[in-house]
Design an enzyme around this catalytic site. Structure first.
Site, mmCIF file in Angstrom:
data_model
loop_
_atom_site.group_PDB
_atom_site.id
_atom_site.type_symbol
_atom_site.label_atom_id
_atom_site.label_comp_id
_atom_site.label_asym_id
_atom_site.label_seq_id
_atom_site.Cartn_x
_atom_site.Cartn_y
_atom_site.Cartn_z
ATOM 1 N N LYS A 175 0.871 -1.193 0.000
ATOM 2 C CA LYS A 175 0.000 0.000 0.000
ATOM 3 C C LYS A 175 0.895 1.226 0.000
ATOM 4 C CE LYS A 175 -1.710 3.065 2.674
ATOM 5 N NZ LYS A 175 -1.827 4.202 1.754
ATOM 6 N N GLY A 228 7.021 5.531 8.181
ATOM 7 C CA GLY A 228 6.131 6.700 8.220
ATOM 8 C C GLY A 228 6.177 7.356 9.580
ATOM 9 N N SER A 229 5.028 7.892 9.992
ATOM 10 C CA SER A 229 4.996 8.691 11.228
ATOM 11 C C SER A 229 4.999 7.799 12.472
ATOM 12 C CB SER A 229 3.743 9.558 11.233
ATOM 13 O OG SER A 229 2.593 8.730 11.252
ATOM 14 N N VAL A 232 1.270 6.572 13.503
ATOM 15 C CA VAL A 232 0.734 5.382 12.818
ATOM 16 C C VAL A 232 1.558 4.146 13.207
ATOM 17 C CG1 VAL A 232 0.294 4.318 10.574
ATOM 18 C CG2 VAL A 232 -0.232 6.742 10.926
ATOM 19 N N GLY A 233 2.862 4.327 13.300
ATOM 20 C CA GLY A 233 3.748 3.217 13.663
ATOM 21 C C GLY A 233 3.375 2.609 15.005
ATOM 22 N N GLU A 250 9.928 1.895 10.746
ATOM 23 C CA GLU A 250 10.926 2.948 10.613
ATOM 24 C C GLU A 250 10.167 4.256 10.672
ATOM 25 O OE1 GLU A 250 13.981 2.753 10.922
ATOM 26 O OE2 GLU A 250 14.221 0.597 10.672
ATOM 27 N N CYS A 284 13.892 11.084 6.490
ATOM 28 C CA CYS A 284 13.889 10.762 7.925
ATOM 29 C C CYS A 284 15.289 10.943 8.510
ATOM 30 C CB CYS A 284 13.346 9.373 8.177
ATOM 31 S SG CYS A 284 14.093 8.145 7.146
ATOM 32 N N GLU A 385 10.017 16.365 15.072
ATOM 33 C CA GLU A 385 10.342 16.275 13.652
ATOM 34 C C GLU A 385 9.437 17.235 12.864
ATOM 35 O OE1 GLU A 385 9.309 12.617 11.523
ATOM 36 O OE2 GLU A 385 11.326 12.647 10.689
HETATM 37 P P1 NDP Z 1 1.929 8.441 7.776
HETATM 38 O O1 NDP Z 1 2.485 7.631 8.865
HETATM 39 O O2 NDP Z 1 0.589 9.039 7.954
HETATM 40 O O3 NDP Z 1 1.870 7.576 6.422
HETATM 41 C C1 NDP Z 1 2.767 6.540 6.087
HETATM 42 C C2 NDP Z 1 1.991 5.404 5.465
HETATM 43 O O4 NDP Z 1 1.077 4.879 6.428
HETATM 44 C C3 NDP Z 1 1.121 5.839 4.274
HETATM 45 O O5 NDP Z 1 1.045 4.812 3.337
HETATM 46 C C4 NDP Z 1 -0.219 6.071 4.939
HETATM 47 O O6 NDP Z 1 -1.315 6.037 4.066
HETATM 48 C C5 NDP Z 1 -0.254 4.925 5.914
HETATM 49 N N1 NDP Z 1 -1.221 5.100 6.991
HETATM 50 C C6 NDP Z 1 -1.731 6.268 7.483
HETATM 51 N N2 NDP Z 1 -2.607 6.009 8.471
HETATM 52 C C7 NDP Z 1 -2.672 4.662 8.606
HETATM 53 C C8 NDP Z 1 -3.414 3.789 9.446
HETATM 54 N N3 NDP Z 1 -4.261 4.245 10.359
HETATM 55 N N4 NDP Z 1 -3.227 2.458 9.306
HETATM 56 C C9 NDP Z 1 -2.354 1.978 8.403
HETATM 57 N N5 NDP Z 1 -1.651 2.751 7.563
HETATM 58 C C10 NDP Z 1 -1.788 4.079 7.664
HETATM 59 O O7 NDP Z 1 2.966 9.537 7.416
HETATM 60 P P2 NDP Z 1 2.754 10.781 6.442
HETATM 61 O O8 NDP Z 1 3.120 10.359 5.090
HETATM 62 O O9 NDP Z 1 1.412 11.395 6.587
HETATM 63 O O10 NDP Z 1 3.795 11.760 7.035
HETATM 64 C C11 NDP Z 1 3.572 12.299 8.322
HETATM 65 C C12 NDP Z 1 4.892 12.407 9.063
HETATM 66 O O11 NDP Z 1 5.503 11.122 9.154
HETATM 67 C C13 NDP Z 1 5.929 13.243 8.375
HETATM 68 O O12 NDP Z 1 5.735 14.595 8.588
HETATM 69 C C14 NDP Z 1 7.170 12.700 9.007
HETATM 70 O O13 NDP Z 1 7.304 13.259 10.284
HETATM 71 C C15 NDP Z 1 6.901 11.244 9.141
HETATM 72 N N6 NDP Z 1 7.451 10.474 8.029
HETATM 73 C C16 NDP Z 1 8.575 9.762 8.248
HETATM 74 C C17 NDP Z 1 9.141 9.076 7.212
HETATM 75 C C18 NDP Z 1 10.361 8.294 7.385
HETATM 76 O O14 NDP Z 1 11.042 8.038 6.395
HETATM 77 N N7 NDP Z 1 10.669 7.838 8.579
HETATM 78 C C19 NDP Z 1 8.585 9.099 5.862
HETATM 79 C C20 NDP Z 1 7.386 9.871 5.746
HETATM 80 C C21 NDP Z 1 6.851 10.509 6.803
HETATM 81 P P3 NDP Z 1 -1.919 7.402 3.474
HETATM 82 O O15 NDP Z 1 -0.831 8.033 2.693
HETATM 83 O O16 NDP Z 1 -3.029 6.902 2.650
HETATM 84 O O17 NDP Z 1 -2.339 8.228 4.645
#
Ligand code: NDP
Length: 486
Positions: A175, A228-229, A232-233, A250, A284, A385
């Site tokens: 996804k 991701g964030s 959510v993690g 991560e 990140c 962050e």
């Molecule tokens: P998110 O954690 O929201 O998104 C990352 C992934 O998780 C996307 O595919 C997202 O889908 C999915 N997701 C969101 N909500 C859920 C859920 N409830 N259950 C399962 N999957 C979910 O990060 P964002 O992209 O919105 O970025 C927000 C912040 O995260 C950034 O500002 C940064 O601080 C951090 N980040 C860190 C990264 C890293 O490399 N460590 C990379 C990107 C972001 P969808 O896009 O459809 O919401």
């Protein structure tokens, strides 16, 4: 009319069942719509999980050498279309074309690395107390692995998860982030082009709340790898622990560099600015805190500000642009308000933090790169962050205090030190709480053949990439064969 894309499930392209779409737009020009992608439902995700389960037995039963060959072919496919993929990355996530080409190169290297990994041993033969027993270990795939990925490296992150997942015999459902579904579709096309067996790779686009949540909760998924964030993690960690399945997270970073008085200041300023501002700090591993020791503070600060003021802000399609648009309007507002809050907390804004206008800037989500000085180590902007082009400069009395400040945040992904002193470097490497340590190097920028991941709130602990990836994507079996009566 924007092009309409589909999910890729069980080796076939399929519409989403909701009939609704998400639109992907170019961050440098929000009127440039890249395409419309299925806003899939949990039923679509569930179908993909069924397809991945259907392919599981045959794929696990295929020799790892043969599995590796699919990766080698995918690397060649990517190579032959590398410029198309690079342009697509720039258009969808805004990254400079130079960095997008680098991202494609990295994806190719990852596919090649894990392609060859298919020829390497996965277990060992161990002496038994009983000479009649052949005692050995083997590693077996987990089954179906869900990959939930972010928008900032829309090609490299999915590939660095799926290349080891596949070569070690797992099937997958990807996804991608809703901001970058096009790269998800291009990854599916790559696997289609190399005739990966049906159902081994599946793509479902759609929201995290709907598709992501189904991948996390569906009993047909055996493991989840997420980037991701933190918010959510953490939710994924709780749900995975409840179901006793394996998870890999991560998450963010608040990556520091320490500048000691004996550093080559020109080098330190150059690398700090590069780490903080390239791709507008949306990595990140981006540098977000420069902790400066002693009397070099003023000199270092002015070198940094001079350099930041010379950086070209513009669309990623212009190879001269260093600072590019941030991913979307919410992200831009986040940067602007974080800089304001940094000022309210006593920091001095030396440059940037505003929204540029005219000259094509109004079409995209651009924000001026910001440097704040004299920031308190416990201020919001020094601890949270921001994921934008923002560097905070924090003074420290000595190296000990600098390391204390560096370690004072919940994150621990990447950290650097600038010094010419070997002892200071090694002391830092020992004491810093970070999974990646750089001496006279940029906090961002890592090589794919070594482990990647963070400490503390940055990660769930298990490492990605390099040899380390096998730890997550396989389970160990210990086998005792008694041949005394055979
Ligand atoms: P998110 O954690 O929201 O998104 C990352 C992934 O998780 C996307 O595919 C997202 O889908 C999915 N997701 C969101 N909500 C859920 C859920 N409830 N259950 C399962 N999957 C979910 O990060 P964002 O992209 O919105 O970025 C927000 C912040 O995260 C950034 O500002 C940064 O601080 C951090 N980040 C860190 C990264 C890293 O490399 N460590 C990379 C990107 C972001 P969808 O896009 O459809 O919401």
């Amino acid at each position: 009319m924007a092009q309409l894309f589909q999910n890729f499930i069980g080796g076939a392209w399929a519409d989403g069942s909701s009939g609704k779409v998400i639109k992907s737009a170019n961050p440098a020009n929000r009127e440039d719509i890249i395409g419309e992608f299925p806003a899939s439902t949990k039923d679509d995700a569930s179908r993909a999980i069924v397809a991945a389960n259907g392919a599981r037995k045959n794929w696990a039963g295929t020799s790892s050498l043969a599995r590796g060959q699919f990766l080698i072919k995918a690397a060649a496919h990517l190579q032959s279309k590398s410029e198309d993929y690079a342009q697509a990355i720039t258009r969808e996530c805004g990254k400079s074309i130079i960095e997008s080409r680098g991202e494609v190169g990295r994806a190719i290297a990852l596919l090649q690395y894990y392609g060859v990994e298919g020829m390497n041993p996965v277990g060992s033969v161990v002496p038994s107390v009983n000479p009649n027993i052949l005692l050995y270990t083997n590693r077996v795939p987990l089954g179906v692995v869900a990959l939930v990925t972010p928008w900032n490296f829309p090609l490299a992150i999915p590939i660095w998860k799926m290349a080891p997942a596949l070569v070690y015999g797992n099937t997958i459902v990807l996804k991608p982030a809703s901001a970058t579904p096009h790269l998800g579709a291009l990854i599916a096309r790559m696997w289609e082009a190399v005739d990966l067996p049906k159902g081994v790779f599946n793509l479902v686009t759609g929201s995290g709340g709907e598709v992501g949540n189904e991948l996390i909760t569906n009993p047909g998924v055996n493991a989840i790898s997420f980037t991701g964030s933190s918010k959510v993690g953490h939710g994924i960690a709780i749900e995975s622990a409840r179901r006793n399945i394996r998870y890999q997270l991560e998450m963010g970073g608040k990556n520091p560099v320490i500048v000691l008085p004996d550093a080559d200041l020109e080098q330190a300023a150059e690398i700090t600015v590069s780490g903080a501002m390239k791709y507008s700090g949306q990595k990140c591993t981006a540098t977000s805190r420069a902790i400066v020791v002693g009397g070099i503070l003023e000199d270092f600060t002015s070198m940094v500000v001079d350099r930041v003021n010379k950086l070209k802000l513009g669309p990623g399609s212009d190879p001269a642009s260093i600072v590019v648009p941030v991913i979307d309007e919410a992200s831009r507002q986040n940067v602007v308000s974080a800089v304001k809050r940094g000022q309210e907390d006593g920091g001095i804004v030396l440059t940037g933090g505003g929204v540029p206008s005219g000259n094509g800037f109004d079409k995209g989500t651009f924000v001026q790169p910001a440097v704040l000085s004299k920031v308190r180590p416990d201020a919001f902007i020094a601890c949270e962050e921001i994921f934008g082009p923002v560097l905070t400069i924090i003074p420290a009395r000595d190296a000990d205090e600098a390391i204390e400040i560096a370690n004072s945040v919940p994150y621990g992904l990447s950290a650097g030190i600038f010094t010419r002193n070997l002892n200071s470097s090694l002391d830092f490497a020992n004491r810093i709480e970070a999974g990646i340590v750089k001496v006279n190097g940029e906090t961002a920028g890592v090589e794919p053949q070594v482990p990647f991941g963070g400490m503390k709130a940055s990660s769930s602990g298990s490492r990605e990439q390099g040899k380390a990836a096998i730890e997550f994507f396989t389970e160990t079996k210990t086998i005792y064969v008694d041949r005394s009566r055979t």
